[in-house]
Design an enzyme around this catalytic site. Structure first.
Site, PDB file in Angstrom:
ATOM      1  N   GLY A  11       0.836  -1.211   0.000  1.00  0.00           N
ATOM      2  CA  GLY A  11       0.000   0.000   0.000  1.00  0.00           C
ATOM      3  C   GLY A  11       0.860   1.247   0.000  1.00  0.00           C
ATOM      4  N   ARG A  72       0.859  -4.885  -5.160  1.00  0.00           N
ATOM      5  CA  ARG A  72       0.985  -6.103  -4.343  1.00  0.00           C
ATOM      6  C   ARG A  72       1.193  -7.224  -5.366  1.00  0.00           C
ATOM      7  NH1 ARG A  72      -0.742  -4.006   0.518  1.00  0.00           N
ATOM      8  NH2 ARG A  72      -2.544  -2.624   0.479  1.00  0.00           N
ATOM      9  N   ASP A 103       4.774  -5.061   5.897  1.00  0.00           N
ATOM     10  CA  ASP A 103       5.222  -6.422   6.237  1.00  0.00           C
ATOM     11  C   ASP A 103       5.206  -7.369   5.032  1.00  0.00           C
ATOM     12  OD1 ASP A 103       2.490  -6.409   6.207  1.00  0.00           O
ATOM     13  OD2 ASP A 103       2.238  -7.608   8.017  1.00  0.00           O
ATOM     14  N   THR A 126       4.358   2.227   5.716  1.00  0.00           N
ATOM     15  CA  THR A 126       2.962   1.766   5.719  1.00  0.00           C
ATOM     16  C   THR A 126       2.189   2.617   6.725  1.00  0.00           C
ATOM     17  OG1 THR A 126       1.472  -0.002   6.444  1.00  0.00           O
ATOM     18  CG2 THR A 126       3.689  -0.104   7.320  1.00  0.00           C
ATOM     19  N   ILE A 127       0.939   2.894   6.416  1.00  0.00           N
ATOM     20  CA  ILE A 127       0.164   3.692   7.385  1.00  0.00           C
ATOM     21  C   ILE A 127      -0.196   2.864   8.622  1.00  0.00           C
ATOM     22  CG2 ILE A 127      -0.820   5.214   5.619  1.00  0.00           C
ATOM     23  CD1 ILE A 127      -3.529   3.628   6.105  1.00  0.00           C
ATOM     24  N   ASP A 128      -0.061   1.528   8.530  1.00  0.00           N
ATOM     25  CA  ASP A 128      -0.554   0.669   9.615  1.00  0.00           C
ATOM     26  C   ASP A 128       0.309   0.685  10.882  1.00  0.00           C
ATOM     27  OD1 ASP A 128      -2.500  -0.050   7.783  1.00  0.00           O
ATOM     28  OD2 ASP A 128      -1.501  -1.908   7.196  1.00  0.00           O
ATOM     29  N   ASP A 130       2.498  -1.349  11.751  1.00  0.00           N
ATOM     30  CA  ASP A 130       2.451  -2.689  12.351  1.00  0.00           C
ATOM     31  C   ASP A 130       3.745  -3.482  12.156  1.00  0.00           C
ATOM     32  OD1 ASP A 130       2.173  -2.916   9.627  1.00  0.00           O
ATOM     33  OD2 ASP A 130       0.541  -4.356   9.686  1.00  0.00           O
ATOM     34  N   ARG A 155     -17.654  14.808  14.219  1.00  0.00           N
ATOM     35  CA  ARG A 155     -18.137  15.226  15.550  1.00  0.00           C
ATOM     36  C   ARG A 155     -19.111  16.405  15.426  1.00  0.00           C
ATOM     37  NH1 ARG A 155     -18.164  13.049  20.652  1.00  0.00           N
ATOM     38  NH2 ARG A 155     -15.937  12.679  20.745  1.00  0.00           N
ATOM     39  N   ARG A 172      -5.387  -2.677   8.978  1.00  0.00           N
ATOM     40  CA  ARG A 172      -5.356  -4.137   8.775  1.00  0.00           C
ATOM     41  C   ARG A 172      -5.621  -4.842  10.090  1.00  0.00           C
ATOM     42  NH1 ARG A 172      -3.773  -6.526   4.048  1.00  0.00           N
ATOM     43  NH2 ARG A 172      -2.631  -4.751   3.288  1.00  0.00           N
ATOM     44  N   LYS A 211     -26.002   9.829  28.350  1.00  0.00           N
ATOM     45  CA  LYS A 211     -26.779  10.638  29.294  1.00  0.00           C
ATOM     46  C   LYS A 211     -26.210  12.047  29.349  1.00  0.00           C
ATOM     47  CE  LYS A 211     -28.077   6.800  32.265  1.00  0.00           C
ATOM     48  NZ  LYS A 211     -27.579   5.993  33.377  1.00  0.00           N
ATOM     49  N   ARG A 246     -25.151   6.173  13.197  1.00  0.00           N
ATOM     50  CA  ARG A 246     -24.639   6.269  11.825  1.00  0.00           C
ATOM     51  C   ARG A 246     -23.256   5.628  11.776  1.00  0.00           C
ATOM     52  NH1 ARG A 246     -29.062   7.783  11.149  1.00  0.00           N
ATOM     53  NH2 ARG A 246     -29.871   9.487   9.866  1.00  0.00           N
ATOM     54  N   GLN A 254      -7.331   7.887   3.970  1.00  0.00           N
ATOM     55  CA  GLN A 254      -6.296   7.752   5.004  1.00  0.00           C
ATOM     56  C   GLN A 254      -4.910   7.521   4.411  1.00  0.00           C
ATOM     57  OE1 GLN A 254      -8.110   5.134   8.431  1.00  0.00           O
ATOM     58  NE2 GLN A 254      -9.250   4.801   6.557  1.00  0.00           N
TER      59      GLN A 254
HETATM   60  O1  F6P Z   1      -1.581  -1.715   4.558  1.00  0.00           O
HETATM   61  C1  F6P Z   1      -2.173  -0.494   4.279  1.00  0.00           C
HETATM   62  C2  F6P Z   1      -3.657  -0.653   4.061  1.00  0.00           C
HETATM   63  O2  F6P Z   1      -4.186   0.619   3.780  1.00  0.00           O
HETATM   64  C3  F6P Z   1      -4.417  -1.322   5.197  1.00  0.00           C
HETATM   65  O3  F6P Z   1      -4.668  -0.441   6.271  1.00  0.00           O
HETATM   66  C4  F6P Z   1      -5.644  -1.785   4.490  1.00  0.00           C
HETATM   67  O4  F6P Z   1      -6.210  -2.895   5.134  1.00  0.00           O
HETATM   68  C5  F6P Z   1      -5.121  -2.181   3.140  1.00  0.00           C
HETATM   69  O5  F6P Z   1      -3.902  -1.489   2.952  1.00  0.00           O
HETATM   70  C6  F6P Z   1      -6.031  -1.881   1.991  1.00  0.00           C
HETATM   71  O6  F6P Z   1      -5.413  -2.330   0.826  1.00  0.00           O
HETATM   72  P1  F6P Z   1      -5.921  -2.026  -0.648  1.00  0.00           P
HETATM   73  O7  F6P Z   1      -5.667  -0.574  -0.956  1.00  0.00           O
HETATM   74  O8  F6P Z   1      -5.117  -2.942  -1.491  1.00  0.00           O
HETATM   75  O9  F6P Z   1      -7.397  -2.320  -0.658  1.00  0.00           O
END
Ligand code: F6P
Length: 324
Positions: A11, A72, A103, A126-128, A130, A155, A172, A211, A246, A254
Site C-alpha cells: 500500500g 501487491r 510487512d 505503511t500507514i498501519d 504494524d 463530531r 489491517r 446521558k 450512523r 487515510q
Molecule cells: O496496509 C495499508 C492498508 O491501507 C491497510 O490499512 C488496508 O487494510 C489495506 O492497505 C487496503 O489495501 P488495498 O488498498 O489494497 O485495498
C-alpha cells in the site's frame, strides 16, 4: 556500491516520495547511481526502471503516493517470479536493493535476500505502523492526522444531530491508527483487534455515556474481531432503537495526501541511513527508529515479533470519557 535499486511496494503511504528522494539524493551525492523500479516487485520482474537524477526527485518531498508506483505482486510469491527479478537485478548491475513498504514487502524482501547474493535493506513505509522492528513507520503519522481531521468533522454532525457515530479506520490487523486516533480525537470508545469486542458491554457503555451528551464517537479498527463499523452498528442497533446511529468508513483518504513534517523527516532520515548502512557493509536488515534513534534489525525479527499498540492507552481512553 555503484548502483542501488529502489522500490516502493504494498500500500502507498505518505512520505514514500520523501524517502525515494532521500535515498536518491544521498546516492547521487556519494557517487552512487540510484535506479528506481516501477510498481514494486512487478517492475523488477519486468525490468521497468529509471536511472534517477536530481530533477526526478526535486519537489516530491511534499507529495503523497509514490512516483515509482506500487503494487501487491502475486508473481513475486513464486520461485519463477523471483528468479526473473534476480536476473533483472543482475542484468542491471544492481549492487543492492532498498525496499520501502510494509510487512508483505518485507516478507518478499527477506525471501529474495536468501535466494540471491545482492544485499537487501527494508525501509518501513505503511500507514498501519504494524512493524515491530520500529516505533514508527513512514506514513503512519500523516494517516493519523487525516483520521483526526475527519473525526473532528464527523463530531460536528454528531453533536448537531444527537448521534452516535461508528467510524471505521484502516490498520489491517493492528489497532495503532484506531487507538491513537481515538485518544487524539476525543472519541468515547475504541474497538481494536488486540482486545475482544463485547457488544452488550458496548451498548451499556454507550447508553451510560449518552446521558446528558449530544454525541458519541466509536472508532472501529477495520480488523476488529467484532467486524467493521457497519457490522458493529448493525449488531448494536436492535439494542439501541431510541438512538440515532450512523457509520462512516474513512477508507483510502487515510492513505493519501501530503506527508506531515514528522513523516518527511522520518523518511529523510531512514532513506539516507539505509544507503549509509549499505556503504558500511550492513545489509539484509530493516532500518527502524527506536526511542528516537535509527537502528537496524533483522528483517525476520522486525516482522516476526508481535507488533501491538500500547494497550495501557485503552485505560487512558476510559479515564478521559465524560460519564454521568
Ligand atoms: O496496509 C495499508 C492498508 O491501507 C491497510 O490499512 C488496508 O487494510 C489495506 O492497505 C487496503 O489495501 P488495498 O488498498 O489494497 O485495498
Amino acid at each position: 556500491m555503484k548502483r542501488i535499486g529502489i522500490i516502493t511496494s504494498g500500500g502507498d503511504a505518505p512520505g514514500m516520495n520523501a524517502c525515494i528522494r532521500s535515498i536518491a539524493k544521498y546516492c547521487l551525492n556519494n557517487k552512487i547511481d540510484p535506479v528506481g523500479y516501477f510498481d514494486g516487485f512487478d517492475g523488477i520482474i519486468d525490468g521497468r526502471s529509471i536511472d534517477l537524477c536530481f530533477s526526478d526527485v526535486d519537489n516530491i518531498v511534499q507529495k503523497g503516493g509514490t512516483i515509482l508506483g506500487t503494487a501487491r505482486c502475486e508473481e513475486f510469491k513464486t520461485k519463477e517470479g523471483r528468479s526473473k527479478a534476480i536476473s533483472t537485478l543482475k542484468g542491471n548491475n544492481i549492487d543492492a536493493l532498498i525496499c520501502i513498504g510494509g510487512d508483505g514487502t518485507f516478507t518478499g524482501a527477506n525471501i529474495l535476500s536468501s535466494e540471491m547474493d545482492i544485499p537487501v535493506i527494508g525501509v518501513p513505509g505503511t500507514i498501519d505502523n504494524d512493524i515491530a522492528g520500529t516505533d514508527y513507520t513512514i506514513g503512519y503519522d500523516t494517516a493519523l492526522n487525516t483520521v483526526i481531521e475527519a473525526v473532528d468533522k464527523i463530531r460536528d454532525t454528531a453533536g448537531s444531530h444527537h448521534r452516535i457515530f461508528f467510524v471505521e479506520v484502516m490498520g489491517r490487523n493492528a489497532g495503532f491508527i484506531a487507538l491513537n486516533s481515538a485518544i487524539a480525537s476525543g472519541a468515547e470508545t475504541v474497538l481494536i483487534p488486540e482486545e475482544l469486542t463485547d457488544i452488550d458491554a458496548i451498548v451499556l457503555d454507550l447508553k451510560e455515556q449518552s446521558k446528558g451528551r449530544r454525541s458519541s464517537i466509536v472508532i472501529v479498527a477495520e480488523g476488529d474481531d467484532g467486524g467493521g463499523a457497519k457490522e458493529i452498528m448493525d449488531k448494536v442497533s436492535p439494542l439501541m432503537q431510541r438512538y440515532s446511529l450512523r457509520c462512516s468508513i474513512l477508507g483510502h483518504i487515510q492513505r493519501g495526501g501530503s506527508p506531515s513534517a514528522f513523516d518527511r523527516i522520518l523518511a529523510g532520515r531512514m532513506g539516507a541511513f539505509a544507503v549509509e548502512q549499505l556503504q558500511n557493509g550492513v545489509y539484509n536488515v530493516m532500518v527502524g527508529i527506536k526511542g528516537g534513534r535509527l537502528i537496524t534489525c533483522s528483517i525476520e525479527d522486525g516482522i516476526r515479533l508481535n507488533s501491538s499498540p500500547d494497550l495501557s492507552k485503552l485505560e487512558l481512553l476510559r479515564n478521559l470519557r465524560t460519564l454521568g
